[in-house]
Design a protein around this motif. Structure first.
Motif, short mmCIF file in Angstrom:
data_model
loop_
_atom_site.label_atom_id
_atom_site.label_comp_id
_atom_site.label_asym_id
_atom_site.label_seq_id
_atom_site.Cartn_x
_atom_site.Cartn_y
_atom_site.Cartn_z
N ALA A 4 0.85 -1.19 0.00
CA ALA A 4 0.00 0.00 0.00
C ALA A 4 0.89 1.24 0.00
N ILE A 5 0.33 2.37 -0.42
CA ILE A 5 1.09 3.61 -0.48
C ILE A 5 1.65 3.97 0.90
N LYS A 6 0.86 3.76 1.95
CA LYS A 6 1.34 4.12 3.29
C LYS A 6 2.54 3.26 3.70
N GLU A 7 2.58 2.01 3.26
CA GLU A 7 3.73 1.15 3.56
C GLU A 7 4.97 1.63 2.81
N ILE A 8 4.77 2.00 1.56
CA ILE A 8 5.90 2.52 0.78
C ILE A 8 6.42 3.80 1.42
N VAL B 156 3.95 12.38 -3.45
CA VAL B 156 5.03 12.09 -4.39
C VAL B 156 4.96 10.63 -4.84
N ILE B 157 4.74 9.73 -3.88
CA ILE B 157 4.64 8.30 -4.20
C ILE B 157 3.46 8.05 -5.13
N HIS B 158 2.35 8.73 -4.87
CA HIS B 158 1.16 8.54 -5.72
C HIS B 158 1.46 8.94 -7.16
N ARG B 159 2.17 10.05 -7.36
CA ARG B 159 2.50 10.50 -8.72
C ARG B 159 3.47 9.51 -9.39
N ILE B 160 4.43 9.02 -8.61
CA ILE B 160 5.38 8.04 -9.16
C ILE B 160 4.65 6.78 -9.59
N LEU B 161 3.76 6.29 -8.72
CA LEU B 161 3.04 5.06 -9.04
C LEU B 161 2.11 5.24 -10.23
N ALA B 162 1.49 6.42 -10.35
CA ALA B 162 0.63 6.68 -11.50
C ALA B 162 1.43 6.63 -12.79
N THR B 163 2.65 7.16 -12.76
CA THR B 163 3.52 7.14 -13.95
C THR B 163 3.96 5.72 -14.26
N LEU B 164 4.36 4.98 -13.22
CA LEU B 164 4.80 3.59 -13.41
C LEU B 164 3.66 2.73 -13.95
N LYS B 165 2.44 2.95 -13.46
CA LYS B 165 1.28 2.21 -13.97
C LYS B 165 1.04 2.52 -15.45
N ALA B 166 1.13 3.79 -15.79
CA ALA B 166 0.88 4.18 -17.18
C ALA B 166 1.89 3.56 -18.14
N ARG B 167 3.11 3.29 -17.65
CA ARG B 167 4.16 2.72 -18.50
C ARG B 167 4.25 1.20 -18.37
N GLY B 168 3.42 0.60 -17.49
CA GLY B 168 3.42 -0.85 -17.33
C GLY B 168 4.44 -1.39 -16.35
N TYR B 169 5.11 -0.49 -15.60
CA TYR B 169 6.12 -0.95 -14.65
C TYR B 169 5.55 -1.21 -13.26
N ALA B 170 4.28 -0.84 -13.06
CA ALA B 170 3.59 -1.14 -11.80
C ALA B 170 2.14 -1.45 -12.13
N GLU B 171 1.52 -2.26 -11.28
CA GLU B 171 0.10 -2.58 -11.40
C GLU B 171 -0.54 -2.44 -10.02
N GLN B 172 -1.87 -2.35 -10.00
CA GLN B 172 -2.58 -2.17 -8.75
C GLN B 172 -3.67 -3.21 -8.62
N GLU B 173 -3.72 -3.85 -7.46
CA GLU B 173 -4.75 -4.85 -7.17
C GLU B 173 -6.05 -4.12 -6.82
N LYS C 237 8.54 3.01 4.48
CA LYS C 237 9.84 2.42 4.19
C LYS C 237 10.79 3.38 3.48
N THR C 238 10.24 4.34 2.74
CA THR C 238 11.09 5.21 1.93
C THR C 238 11.22 6.63 2.48
N SER C 239 10.33 6.99 3.41
CA SER C 239 10.28 8.36 3.95
C SER C 239 9.92 9.39 2.89
N LEU C 240 9.30 8.93 1.81
CA LEU C 240 8.83 9.84 0.77
C LEU C 240 7.41 10.29 1.09
N ASP C 241 7.06 11.49 0.62
CA ASP C 241 5.71 12.01 0.80
C ASP C 241 4.71 11.16 0.01
N LYS C 242 3.54 10.92 0.61
CA LYS C 242 2.53 10.09 -0.04
C LYS C 242 2.10 10.66 -1.39
#
Length: 247
Positions: free
Chosen positions: A27-31, A41-58, A34-39
């Motif tokens: 989950a985003i809160k777990e990430i 920021v993580i949400h934007r990163i994950l949205a980009t990774l999903k759009a490029r196929g490098y991440a998926e969401q259950e 573990k990373t000390s990144l702002d939620k």
């Protein structure tokens, strides 16, 4: 010193956490924990990774996990041409240390295709060349690979032609226990081979062998060369590749 790209570094950090999480994902809160990144920021990163196929969401849990595009990158990296380059230095080293002929092969259906051949100082007359395909069941290269994923005679049957099931099964069982496979004068009179599989995860992607005149291949030499192959590969393979454990 080169200036690092902060955004790229953060994205790679998130990818590394998703890889460590495995198929259950995170989950985003777990990430964030573990990373000390702002939620955000993580949400934007994950949205980009999903759009490029490098991440998926259950859909039910909302957890994120690695996408299939990351696996495709590994497949491209480990295609035949790259594998040959990756394993070339190890093949040269093994041949030089043993002064024997070294082959590298990759699985192709029921066969093994030879992609590298390193000659020793003295010539060894064998019928082999880069590009040739031999049955996995009758070669030390193929038997080493079979031993990584074939656990029963029924599974082995799918790789057999006219070969003796008992003979090949004994060779595969021996490879399970020793960590290297043998072929003694079965393909060519006077020629013996010892081979070690190379895996990505649990699946074989290649194997490396040494070919030796049978009159110079007593059991002690078989063990010596099998261990040489294993130790050299252990010290030279990239982190994405490994060799079988000895049972």
């Amino acid at each position: 010193m080169a200036t690092l790209l902060t955004g790229l570094s953060r994205a790679l950090t998130v990818l590394e956490e998703l890889a460590a999480a495995g198929p259950e994902g995170m989950a985003i809160k777990e990430i964030a924990s573990k990373t000390s990144l702002d939620k955000a920021v993580i949400h934007r990163i994950l949205a980009t990774l999903k759009a490029r196929g490098y991440a998926e969401q259950e859909s039910e849990s909302g957890n994120y996990f690695l996408g299939t595009r990351t696996l495709a990158l590994a497949d491209v990296y480990l295609k035949q041409d790259n594998l040959r380059e990756i394993l070339h230095a190890a093949a040269v080293e093994v041949s030089a240390q043993s002064n024997e002929l070294c082959h590298v092969g990759v699985p192709e259906g029921k066969g093994v295709r030879y992609i590298e051949k390193i000659e020793p100082d003295h010539s060894i007359r064998v019928v082999s060349h880069i590009g040739i395909v031999n049955p996995q069941a009758t070669t030390s290269l193929g038997r080493a690979m079979l031993a990584t994923h074939v656990n029963t005679r029924a599974e082995l049957d799918g790789f057999l032609g006219d070969e003796s099931t008992d003979q090949v099964w004994c060779a595969v069982e021996s490879a399970h226990a020793a960590g290297f496979a043998l072929e003694i004068e079965e393909n060519e009179a006077g020629i013996s081979c010892v081979g070690v599989a190379i895996k990505r995860g649990s699946l074989p992607v290649a194997a490396m062998s040494l070919t030796v005149p049978a009159d110079r291949m007593p059991q002690e030499r078989q063990i010596e060369l099998g261990n040489l192959l294993r130790s050299t590969l252990k010290s030279t393979l990239p982190p994405s590749l490994n060799i079988p454990d000895i049972l």
